[in-house]
Design a protein around this motif. Structure first.
Motif, mmCIF file in Angstrom:
data_model
loop_
_atom_site.group_PDB
_atom_site.id
_atom_site.type_symbol
_atom_site.label_atom_id
_atom_site.label_comp_id
_atom_site.label_asym_id
_atom_site.label_seq_id
_atom_site.Cartn_x
_atom_site.Cartn_y
_atom_site.Cartn_z
ATOM 1 N N GLN A 211 0.873 -1.284 -0.067
ATOM 2 C CA GLN A 211 0.045 -0.020 0.088
ATOM 3 C C GLN A 211 0.882 1.245 -0.028
ATOM 4 N N ILE A 212 0.337 2.188 -0.604
ATOM 5 C CA ILE A 212 0.999 3.533 -0.775
ATOM 6 C C ILE A 212 0.318 4.582 0.376
ATOM 7 N N PRO A 213 1.398 4.879 1.454
ATOM 8 C CA PRO A 213 1.078 5.491 2.641
ATOM 9 C C PRO A 213 0.313 6.764 2.156
ATOM 10 N N GLY A 214 -0.788 6.924 2.931
ATOM 11 C CA GLY A 214 -1.501 8.337 2.548
ATOM 12 C C GLY A 214 -2.449 8.483 1.245
ATOM 13 N N GLU A 215 -2.465 7.105 0.573
ATOM 14 C CA GLU A 215 -3.330 7.320 -0.558
ATOM 15 C C GLU A 215 -4.676 7.742 -0.550
ATOM 16 N N LEU A 216 -5.105 8.519 -1.639
ATOM 17 C CA LEU A 216 -6.461 9.211 -1.200
ATOM 18 C C LEU A 216 -7.350 8.271 -2.011
ATOM 19 N N LYS A 217 -8.807 8.386 -1.633
ATOM 20 C CA LYS A 217 -10.046 7.483 -2.104
ATOM 21 C C LYS A 217 -10.171 8.418 -3.271
ATOM 22 N N THR A 218 -10.301 7.542 -4.348
ATOM 23 C CA THR A 218 -10.802 8.334 -5.635
ATOM 24 C C THR A 218 -12.200 8.753 -5.861
#
Length: 622
Positions: A211-218
């Motif tokens: 997982q990418i830290p801080g990934e935002l929801k689309t």
């Protein structure tokens, strides 16, 4: 004990092979029809990943494979399962497939022929969990009989891969055939059915380090349904937007779609089954409202990270979705090795299932379904503040509107409050709303009286999906059968404008698994009452759609010959009725006919033909 020489049939991308290799089996050769799958096998062979440099990859139809190449070569185990579409739920919905009457369902006979030549001590056959119940169990009985007659004692179980450490609920039928001796399936290694084993592996546990830290929801995927994805709670699917789940503004009819439509994985649990051919809106989706990456999908299918899947994103998704989870394969392989090939008195690595053992995964599945309803109820309450919005139809004042429709092309309608120009075809529409009812009066302009057709149509059972209305009727005067399509375009427009639904099929439900709430009745009259009109009228009733009908009955009902029926079917398909015979879907076989819906398909992409082609359909007629 050295490596056990093994032949892999229907190898796919190698999921079963990887698991058996990890358990100490030597994959001597693979037989696989699809080149893109063989490319993945070759890539891993080249790198020495789970295949030896001497493994032979046969990119060939199994019917053309010569097992004598490996006769007396020391092969003691054969693994693999034939294509599953012919027995799967997805296959039934997409094409009306019918088990062993589909050529793909007969490939077990090739399997038996190979067993006869190579004579392994054991074979492992894997397929969809629905195989034993398909076609009232007849295909399964024939398969069991065939393998038994070739000298094998058979042991079969339906297993959920999640119970063996795979972060995915994937029910599969596994059959182990033993030449001499016996076999018992291993106990689950994970979850409540295991012997003090760890919990089921969740999606988050399997892919946390990817997982990418801080990934935002689309904001969604775009397209017809993509904007709905952000609203779907984790673990739920399109059914979140149905009346049955308590949604006050339904978008879909119950069971109107594949259950993976808009399915968003619950990160705290195993995923649902990965699919080989997902559409744009088919899950599982990540909780950040996106598709999973190939690396994430490999983990969910329990492939080792270093195992290479070759091809485009779509090709890789297909190969992963069609694979046996290597972790499940490893458990079965280890159990087979210990019981069939080991003479050690040591305790088995995998405890065996006792005779009275019964898995609880189906019970747990039902419990999850109830949990989903609770999750949906909470999400709906948070957004709407109430679980229901009651509208009393009697309180709605009657309303009538008159307008005109012109059509630049078949799939486009333009609405105007003025008549079309003289000599230009257009439709005059009078739409009336009364308590719980919509009435559409439609007249094509100009009308040719000598050949005009009068259409009376009734759609009932709408109240669950359109709170204000329960029925819709249409009365139309049209010039030709081609214009029935436009009548249904007006029906769809009227229903969609008065609801949150997107298409007529969303309201009616998928033909193969409908809730049978919405019902359609149709009457067509014409001065000549042609056989085509009679056929359209017959198939424009809900009661005559969605099920196979013997051709003999159709010939009797319509008073026509077989050649006339073929011509009528061809014409109706040109009119966009999804009527299917062996000519459009060879897997159906001769002697049967099915019309999926009592209306023409209104999307330009909806009408399809089967991709399965036989070289000689005469051999497989029924």
């Amino acid at each position: 004990m050295g490596s056990i020489k093994t032949l892999s049939l229907f190898s796919g991308a190698g999921g079963l092979d990887v698991g058996f290799h990890m358990a100490g089996f030597d994959i001597v050769a693979c037989v696989e029809l699809e080149t893109k799958y063989c490319n993945s096998l070759e890539a891993n062979k080249k790198k020495g990943n789970f295949f030896s440099p001497t493994t032979n990859i046969h990119n060939i139809d199994i019917r053309n494979f010569d097992p004598h190449l490996y006769k007396n070569s020391g092969i003691e185990c054969i693994i693999g399962g034939p294509p599953c579409q012919t027995f799967s739920a997805a296959g039934r919905r997409s094409g009306g497939v019918i088990g062993i009457q589909d050529l793909r369902g007969q490939l077990y006979e090739e399997y038996c022929n190979i067993l006869d030549v190579i004579k392994p001590k054991v074979f492992v056959f894997e397929n969809v969990y629905g195989l034993p119940g398909a076609s009232n169990g007849e295909p399964w009985r024939q398969i069991i009989k065939a393998f038994s007659e070739h000298g094998y004692e058979l042991h079969a179980e339906v297993i959920d891969a999640a119970d063996y450490g795979v972060p995915q609920h994937r029910e599969r039928l596994v059959m182990v055939g033993v030449k001499n001796g016996s076999y018992q399936f291993p106990m689950p290694t994970h979850g409540p059915d295991s012997l003090n084993g760890p919990s089921l592996v969740s999606v988050e546990e399997a892919i946390f380090d990817l997982q990418i830290p801080g990934e935002l929801k689309t904001k969604g995927l775009g397209g017809l349904y993509g904007h709905l994805l952000p609203e779907v709670p984790e673990g739920l699917n399109y059914a979140f937007f149905t009346a049955e789940m308590g949604h006050p503004e339904p978008v879909f009819a119950w069971r109107s779609k594949f259950h993976d439509l808009l399915y968003k994985a619950n990160r705290k649990e195993p995923s649902r089954t990965l699919k080989a051919s997902p559409g744009k809106f088919t899950g599982p989706f990540h909780w950040n409202n996106r598709h999973f990456t190939i690396e994430e999908l490999k983990r969910l299918q329990s492939f080792p990270d270093k195992y290479e899947i070759v091809g485009s994103y779509g090709q890789c998704v297909e190969q992963i979705g069609n694979s046996v989870p290597p972790r499940l394969a490893f458990c079965i392989a280890s159990s087979v090795k210990e019981q069939i090939f080991s003479h050690s008195k040591e305790k088995f690595k995998f405890e065996l299932r006792p005779a009275p053992f019964k898995s609880t995964f189906r019970q747990r599945q039902r419990e999850r379904s109830q949990k989903f309803k609770d999750i949906a109820a909470q999400a709906i309450k948070e957004k709407y503040g109430s679980l229901t919005k009651y509208i009393d139809p009697e309180a709605i004042s009657p309303k009538t509107e008159k307008f005109y429709i012109s059509r630049p092309n078949k799939f486009t309608r333009q609405v105007s409050d003025k008549k079309g120009k003289a000599g230009v075809n257009f439709s005059q529409i009078v739409l009336t709303e009364t308590a719980a009812h919509i009435r559409i009066d439609m007249d094509e302009q100009p009308v040719t009286l000598s050949s005009s057709i009068h259409l009376e149509l009734k759609v009932s059972g709408l109240k669950k999906y359109l709170p204000r209305f329960d029925t819709l009727t249409l009365s139309a005067n049209i010039n030709s059968t081609e214009e029935i399509f436009y009548c249904w375009k007006e029906i769809e427009a009227a229903l969609v404008e008065r609801s949150k639904f997107f298409t007529l099929i969303d309201i009616y439900g998928h033909y193969a698994n409908r809730g049978d709430v919405v019902n359609i009745e149709t009457n067509l009259t014409n001065p000549t009452q042609t056989k085509l009109i009679k056929a359209i009228e017959f198939f424009s009733q809900t009661t005559n759609c969605g099920e196979f009908i013997p051709e003999e009955r159709m010939l009797e009902v319509l008073a026509i010959s077989s050649s006339e029926l073929e011509e009528i079917v061809e014409t109706m398909r040109a009119l966009r009725y999804d009527i299917r015979t062996w000519l459009s879907h060879p897997i159906i076989g001769k002697g049967k006919i099915i019309c999926t819906y009592p209306f023409p398909l209104l999307s330009p992409k909806a009408l399809v033909e089967s991709k399965v082609k036989f070289t000689n359909t005469e051999e497989y007629s029924i």
